[in-house]
Design an enzyme around this catalytic site. Structure first.
Site, short mmCIF file in Angstrom:
data_model
loop_
_atom_site.label_atom_id
_atom_site.label_comp_id
_atom_site.label_asym_id
_atom_site.label_seq_id
_atom_site.Cartn_x
_atom_site.Cartn_y
_atom_site.Cartn_z
CG ASP A 158 9.48 -5.18 -3.03
OD1 ASP A 158 8.74 -4.56 -2.23
OD2 ASP A 158 10.59 -5.65 -2.70
CG ASN A 201 -5.15 -1.30 -2.21
OD1 ASN A 201 -6.03 -0.99 -1.41
ND2 ASN A 201 -4.78 -2.56 -2.40
CE1 TYR A 255 -2.81 -0.35 8.41
CE2 TYR A 255 -4.50 0.93 9.53
CZ TYR A 255 -4.06 0.25 8.42
OH TYR A 255 -4.87 0.17 7.31
CE LYS A 264 -2.85 2.31 5.76
NZ LYS A 264 -2.65 2.16 4.30
CB THR A 314 -11.48 -8.55 4.99
OG1 THR A 314 -11.06 -8.48 6.36
CG2 THR A 314 -11.39 -7.16 4.36
#
Length: 252
Positions: A64, A91, A157, A161, A192
């Site tokens: 985790d 990642n 987000y 990042k 994806t």
């Protein structure tokens, strides 16, 4: 002919599937002993078995990334199994796709915990392990959103990042003395299953493809190959770099 990561040991977070699994598989192809670190036990064990079946060497460990105790346990397990580590790939990441005006504060906290706290804790607990091995490579998965304001991506987000980008640079300059390199990878939209679902809307597809000068999405292989280069001895003088894998998106 020697493989690029022969005798190297690598841990990749969020590697039970998707981009993390692509990186783990590519590393194993090049001779690395890989640790697939994830919360998804069934998928992680299956992915490790798949790598083994192709002649690689892989282990699944439960991790985790938001838990310091989990990172401490992972460090101990890696050292017990492999004797140390040479490559850490942070990642694992999430994206809760809500704009700033409507995003609940707790959702922002979740994104910070996985996307920023995770790499922070991983770096904290594996720097001593890398130092003991004589140095190594830390690779943090950021995004084009860690370099630019991106009109199609949520603010939260982008915040996470961007934090990863500067965490990378700070680690790079502080721990170079220990022969520890730290670089970040910045993909544009990766092809994806989720993106294929979004691209059923032709307007969405036109938006994303229109911003990439090379005119296509990144593939998992594109990103995995970039990670392989940064992890390998071919990149021993590359440190603190924000490495775009974006078809020219951030150059436009």
């Amino acid at each position: 002919m020697s493989k690029k990561l022969e005798h190297k040991r690598a841990l990749i977070t969020g590697a039970a599937q998707g981009l993390g699994f692509a990186i783990a598989s590519r590393f194993a192809e090049e001779g690395a002993e890989v640790f697939i670190a994830d919360l998804q036990a069934d998928a992680g064990a299956k992915s490790a078995a798949e790598i083994d079946s192709k002649g690689g060497k892989a282990h699944f460990i439960t991790l985790d990334v938001t838990s310091e105790q989990s990172w401490i346990a992972a460090s101990g397990e890696v050292q017990k199994i492999a004797g140390g580590l040479d490559i850490l790939v942070n990642n694992a990441g999430i994206n809760i796709r809500e704009p700033v005006e409507t995003m609940a504060a707790e959702n922002f906290d979740k994104m910070l915990a996985v996307n920023v706290k995770g790499p922070f804790l991983g770096t904290k607990h594996f720097i001593p392990v890398l130092r003991k091995a004589g140095g190594g490579s830390i690779i943090n998965m950021s995004s084009v959103c860690g370099l630019i304001g991106h009109r199609y991506t949520t603010e939260a987000y982008t915040v996470t990042k961007g934090a990863v980008t500067l965490l990378t640079k700070t680690i790079a300059v502080r721990y170079a003395k220990d022969n520890i390199r730290c670089n970040s990878i910045h993909p544009s939209t990766v092809d994806t299953p989720l993106m294929q679902e979004l691209f059923k809307n032709p307007d969405r597809k036109a938006e994303r493809l229109g911003e990439v000068p090379l005119g296509r999405l990144a593939t998992a292989a594109d990103v995995a190959n970039a990670a392989l280069f940064l992890a390998s001895n071919e990149a021993t003088f590359i440190n603190g770099v924000a490495f775009p894998v974006d078809g020219g998106t951030t150059a436009d």
